[in-house]
Design a protein around this motif. Structure first.
Motif, PDB file in Angstrom:
ATOM      1  N   TYR A 121     -10.389   4.564  55.189  1.00 10.73           N
ATOM      2  CA  TYR A 121     -10.514   4.092  56.567  1.00 10.73           C
ATOM      3  C   TYR A 121     -11.953   4.218  57.092  1.00 10.73           C
ATOM      4  O   TYR A 121     -12.382   3.416  57.933  1.00 10.73           O
ATOM      5  CB  TYR A 121      -9.566   4.871  57.483  1.00 10.73           C
ATOM      6  N   THR A 122     -12.692   5.205  56.609  1.00  9.31           N
ATOM      7  CA  THR A 122     -14.084   5.364  57.043  1.00  9.31           C
ATOM      8  C   THR A 122     -14.920   4.163  56.622  1.00  9.31           C
ATOM      9  O   THR A 122     -15.723   3.622  57.411  1.00  9.31           O
ATOM     10  CB  THR A 122     -14.685   6.648  56.443  1.00  9.31           C
ATOM     11  N   GLU A 123     -14.737   3.730  55.375  1.00 10.53           N
ATOM     12  CA  GLU A 123     -15.480   2.567  54.877  1.00 10.53           C
ATOM     13  C   GLU A 123     -15.061   1.291  55.598  1.00 10.53           C
ATOM     14  O   GLU A 123     -15.902   0.438  55.910  1.00 10.53           O
ATOM     15  CB  GLU A 123     -15.268   2.423  53.369  1.00 10.53           C
ATOM     16  N   PHE A 124     -13.766   1.162  55.876  1.00 15.88           N
ATOM     17  CA  PHE A 124     -13.293  -0.010  56.623  1.00 15.88           C
ATOM     18  C   PHE A 124     -13.916  -0.036  58.016  1.00 15.88           C
ATOM     19  O   PHE A 124     -14.342  -1.091  58.505  1.00 15.88           O
ATOM     20  CB  PHE A 124     -11.768   0.009  56.743  1.00 15.88           C
TER      21      PHE A 124
ATOM     22  N   VAL B 177     -22.924  -9.342  39.722  1.00 15.26           N
ATOM     23  CA  VAL B 177     -22.396 -10.671  40.061  1.00 15.26           C
ATOM     24  C   VAL B 177     -21.927 -10.701  41.510  1.00 15.26           C
ATOM     25  O   VAL B 177     -22.240 -11.639  42.269  1.00 15.26           O
ATOM     26  CB  VAL B 177     -21.235 -11.052  39.110  1.00 15.26           C
ATOM     27  N   ILE B 178     -21.189  -9.668  41.927  1.00 12.19           N
ATOM     28  CA  ILE B 178     -20.683  -9.606  43.304  1.00 12.19           C
ATOM     29  C   ILE B 178     -21.836  -9.522  44.301  1.00 12.19           C
ATOM     30  O   ILE B 178     -21.825 -10.183  45.349  1.00 12.19           O
ATOM     31  CB  ILE B 178     -19.724  -8.414  43.483  1.00 12.19           C
ATOM     32  N   LEU B 179     -22.867  -8.734  43.980  1.00 14.81           N
ATOM     33  CA  LEU B 179     -24.015  -8.590  44.877  1.00 14.81           C
ATOM     34  C   LEU B 179     -24.783  -9.905  45.035  1.00 14.81           C
ATOM     35  O   LEU B 179     -25.246 -10.236  46.132  1.00 14.81           O
ATOM     36  CB  LEU B 179     -24.951  -7.497  44.363  1.00 14.81           C
ATOM     37  N   VAL B 180     -24.931 -10.644  43.929  1.00 14.36           N
ATOM     38  CA  VAL B 180     -25.610 -11.944  43.995  1.00 14.36           C
ATOM     39  C   VAL B 180     -24.844 -12.901  44.899  1.00 14.36           C
ATOM     40  O   VAL B 180     -25.418 -13.561  45.778  1.00 14.36           O
ATOM     41  CB  VAL B 180     -25.778 -12.551  42.583  1.00 14.36           C
ATOM     42  N   PHE B 181     -23.518 -12.968  44.686  1.00 10.24           N
ATOM     43  CA  PHE B 181     -22.678 -13.824  45.532  1.00 10.24           C
ATOM     44  C   PHE B 181     -22.733 -13.370  46.989  1.00 10.24           C
ATOM     45  O   PHE B 181     -22.757 -14.197  47.902  1.00 10.24           O
ATOM     46  CB  PHE B 181     -21.231 -13.815  45.029  1.00 10.24           C
ATOM     47  N   ALA B 182     -22.769 -12.058  47.205  1.00 14.64           N
ATOM     48  CA  ALA B 182     -22.828 -11.534  48.575  1.00 14.64           C
ATOM     49  C   ALA B 182     -24.119 -11.967  49.258  1.00 14.64           C
ATOM     50  O   ALA B 182     -24.113 -12.393  50.418  1.00 14.64           O
ATOM     51  CB  ALA B 182     -22.730 -10.013  48.549  1.00 14.64           C
ATOM     52  N   GLY B 183     -25.251 -11.857  48.535  1.00 14.48           N
ATOM     53  CA  GLY B 183     -26.530 -12.271  49.099  1.00 14.48           C
ATOM     54  C   GLY B 183     -26.558 -13.739  49.458  1.00 14.48           C
ATOM     55  O   GLY B 183     -27.001 -14.118  50.557  1.00 14.48           O
TER      56      GLY B 183
ATOM     57  N   LEU C 257     -15.837 -10.364  51.889  1.00  8.12           N
ATOM     58  CA  LEU C 257     -16.718 -10.069  50.760  1.00  8.12           C
ATOM     59  C   LEU C 257     -17.129  -8.594  50.783  1.00  8.12           C
ATOM     60  O   LEU C 257     -17.198  -7.945  49.727  1.00  8.12           O
ATOM     61  CB  LEU C 257     -17.956 -10.967  50.822  1.00  8.12           C
ATOM     62  N   GLY C 258     -17.379  -8.073  51.988  1.00  9.68           N
ATOM     63  CA  GLY C 258     -17.703  -6.651  52.107  1.00  9.68           C
ATOM     64  C   GLY C 258     -16.552  -5.768  51.659  1.00  9.68           C
ATOM     65  O   GLY C 258     -16.757  -4.756  50.967  1.00  9.68           O
ATOM     66  N   LEU C 259     -15.329  -6.148  52.027  1.00  8.04           N
ATOM     67  CA  LEU C 259     -14.151  -5.388  51.598  1.00  8.04           C
ATOM     68  C   LEU C 259     -13.985  -5.430  50.079  1.00  8.04           C
ATOM     69  O   LEU C 259     -13.616  -4.431  49.454  1.00  8.04           O
ATOM     70  CB  LEU C 259     -12.894  -5.946  52.276  1.00  8.04           C
ATOM     71  N   ILE C 260     -14.265  -6.593  49.487  1.00 11.07           N
ATOM     72  CA  ILE C 260     -14.181  -6.714  48.028  1.00 11.07           C
ATOM     73  C   ILE C 260     -15.195  -5.785  47.362  1.00 11.07           C
ATOM     74  O   ILE C 260     -14.884  -5.111  46.370  1.00 11.07           O
ATOM     75  CB  ILE C 260     -14.413  -8.176  47.591  1.00 11.07           C
ATOM     76  N   LEU C 261     -16.413  -5.738  47.912  1.00 15.44           N
ATOM     77  CA  LEU C 261     -17.443  -4.841  47.377  1.00 15.44           C
ATOM     78  C   LEU C 261     -16.997  -3.381  47.465  1.00 15.44           C
ATOM     79  O   LEU C 261     -17.148  -2.612  46.507  1.00 15.44           O
ATOM     80  CB  LEU C 261     -18.750  -5.029  48.144  1.00 15.44           C
ATOM     81  N   VAL C 262     -16.453  -3.004  48.623  1.00 16.05           N
ATOM     82  CA  VAL C 262     -16.007  -1.626  48.828  1.00 16.05           C
ATOM     83  C   VAL C 262     -14.852  -1.274  47.882  1.00 16.05           C
ATOM     84  O   VAL C 262     -14.852  -0.222  47.229  1.00 16.05           O
ATOM     85  CB  VAL C 262     -15.579  -1.405  50.293  1.00 16.05           C
ATOM     86  N   GLU C 263     -13.868  -2.179  47.798  1.00 17.02           N
ATOM     87  CA  GLU C 263     -12.717  -1.931  46.932  1.00 17.02           C
ATOM     88  C   GLU C 263     -13.126  -1.890  45.464  1.00 17.02           C
ATOM     89  O   GLU C 263     -12.603  -1.098  44.672  1.00 17.02           O
ATOM     90  CB  GLU C 263     -11.640  -3.011  47.149  1.00 17.02           C
ATOM     91  N   ALA C 264     -14.074  -2.759  45.072  1.00 16.49           N
ATOM     92  CA  ALA C 264     -14.565  -2.763  43.693  1.00 16.49           C
ATOM     93  C   ALA C 264     -15.269  -1.450  43.376  1.00 16.49           C
ATOM     94  O   ALA C 264     -15.101  -0.889  42.282  1.00 16.49           O
ATOM     95  CB  ALA C 264     -15.515  -3.936  43.477  1.00 16.49           C
ATOM     96  N   ASN C 265     -16.050  -0.950  44.332  1.00 15.80           N
ATOM     97  CA  ASN C 265     -16.727   0.334  44.139  1.00 15.80           C
ATOM     98  C   ASN C 265     -15.726   1.483  44.045  1.00 15.80           C
ATOM     99  O   ASN C 265     -15.857   2.383  43.201  1.00 15.80           O
ATOM    100  CB  ASN C 265     -17.698   0.583  45.295  1.00 15.80           C
TER     101      ASN C 265
END
Length: 314
Positions: free
Chosen positions: A275-278, A188-194, A56-64
């Protein structure tokens, strides 16, 4: 007669002692195997939950990253007066690039503009018309944080103060729609993440509580012989932290495999790779594994330390 009976009793007692010891060793082996199985399942349970959190964190990063990529590819076409000399236009390009809002600016000559339009139309319109009606221009790409109509409007007003520039064009409706869609998707992604983080903490906590539950008699026995709460709690906490680290490392391996598969199946995702975000996400996963596992272990051990003996069998 008495001597023979005494020998028989001693022999019988010895056999019972040997049998008892063998039974005890077998029982301890069974308990040891059961405990190992419980802890292995705990580690993999933690790994599965952390891998989902990491995904989910990777999805957030990639979406951003995708959002920034789209914003930074919105082009402002700055059309220059036809009478302007090419050297003046190049100087204007350098001046525009010094603006903190601008990511890059590209000079487009009349000839290049004609070639690009010919590719889009599929025919030579210059030959048909007998002249090139296009103007030389500068394509300006803004930084992601300035890709909104308010900042673009201010930038456009500033550009038009230059007498060399005759017109600035961009798709205003597209910018509005893009920002609205990105905001909605992010929420939507943040709500699901929480929600998922809360569920993950609860799942890991329950998994660890079940593992500690199997050791409740050992905890109570140590307490009854005078061991302090800190002494009893310490090895369980160390094991809990270690299990959190192992679970996090397994989760990271799963995520690395998932990323490799994703880049193999969708090569265009490479442009979003950071790679830094990963590395930051992997560090957070390890931190979450240690914190959640250690804290849950602390709570579970304390619960059984406070538990009365007659409640151990419930």
């Amino acid at each position: 007669m008495v001597s023979s009976e005494l020998k028989a009793l001693v022999t019988h007692h010895s056999l019972l002692t040997i049998h008892s010891k063998q039974h005890g060793r077998v029982r301890r082996k069974r308990i040891g195997k059961k405990t190992k199985t419980i802890y292995i399942s705990t580690v993999f349970g933690i790994a599965m939950v952390l891998s989902m959190v990491g995904l989910l964190g990777l999805i957030l990063v990639e979406a951003n990253n995708l959002s920034n990529y789209v914003k930074e590819n919105i082009v402002l076409n700055v059309y220059v007066d036809d009478a302007a000399h090419e050297s003046d236009v190049m100087q204007l390009q350098k001046q525009i690039e010094t603006n903190p809002m601008v990511k890059q600016a590209q000079y487009v000559s009349k000839e290049l503009a004609a070639r690009n339009l010919q590719k889009d139309l599929g025919e030579d319109f210059v030959k048909f018309l007998g002249y090139n009606p296009l103007s030389q221009s500068i394509d300006v790409y803004l930084k992601a944080e300035y890709a909104n109509n308010t900042d673009i409007g201010k930038f456009k007003t500033e550009l038009l103060k230059n007498p060399v520039i005759k017109e600035v064009k961009y798709q205003k409706s597209l910018v509005d729609q893009m920002n609205e869609n990105i905001t909605t998707i992010s929420l939507v992604i943040l709500v699901f993440a929480g929600i998922f983080v809360v569920l993950s903490v609860a799942l890991i906590n329950n998994t660890i509580r079940l593992a500690i539950y199997s050791q409740r008699f050992l905890i109570k026995s140590m307490q009854l012989v005078g061991a302090t709460k800190g002494f009893i709690r310490k090895p369980f906490l160390l094991y809990g932290i270690w299990h959190g680290i192992l679970g996090a490392l397994i989760a990271i391996l799963i995520l690395v495999g998932t990323l490799s598969l994703a880049y193999k199946e969708i090569p265009d995702l490479v442009i979003l790779r950071n790679y830094t975000e990963f590395g930051l996400i992997f560090f957070v996963i390890i931190g979450l594994g240690i914190f959640i596992s250690g804290f849950s272990t602390f709570l579970a051990v304390n619960k059984f330390l406070r538990l009365k003996i007659y409640n151990l069998y419930r």
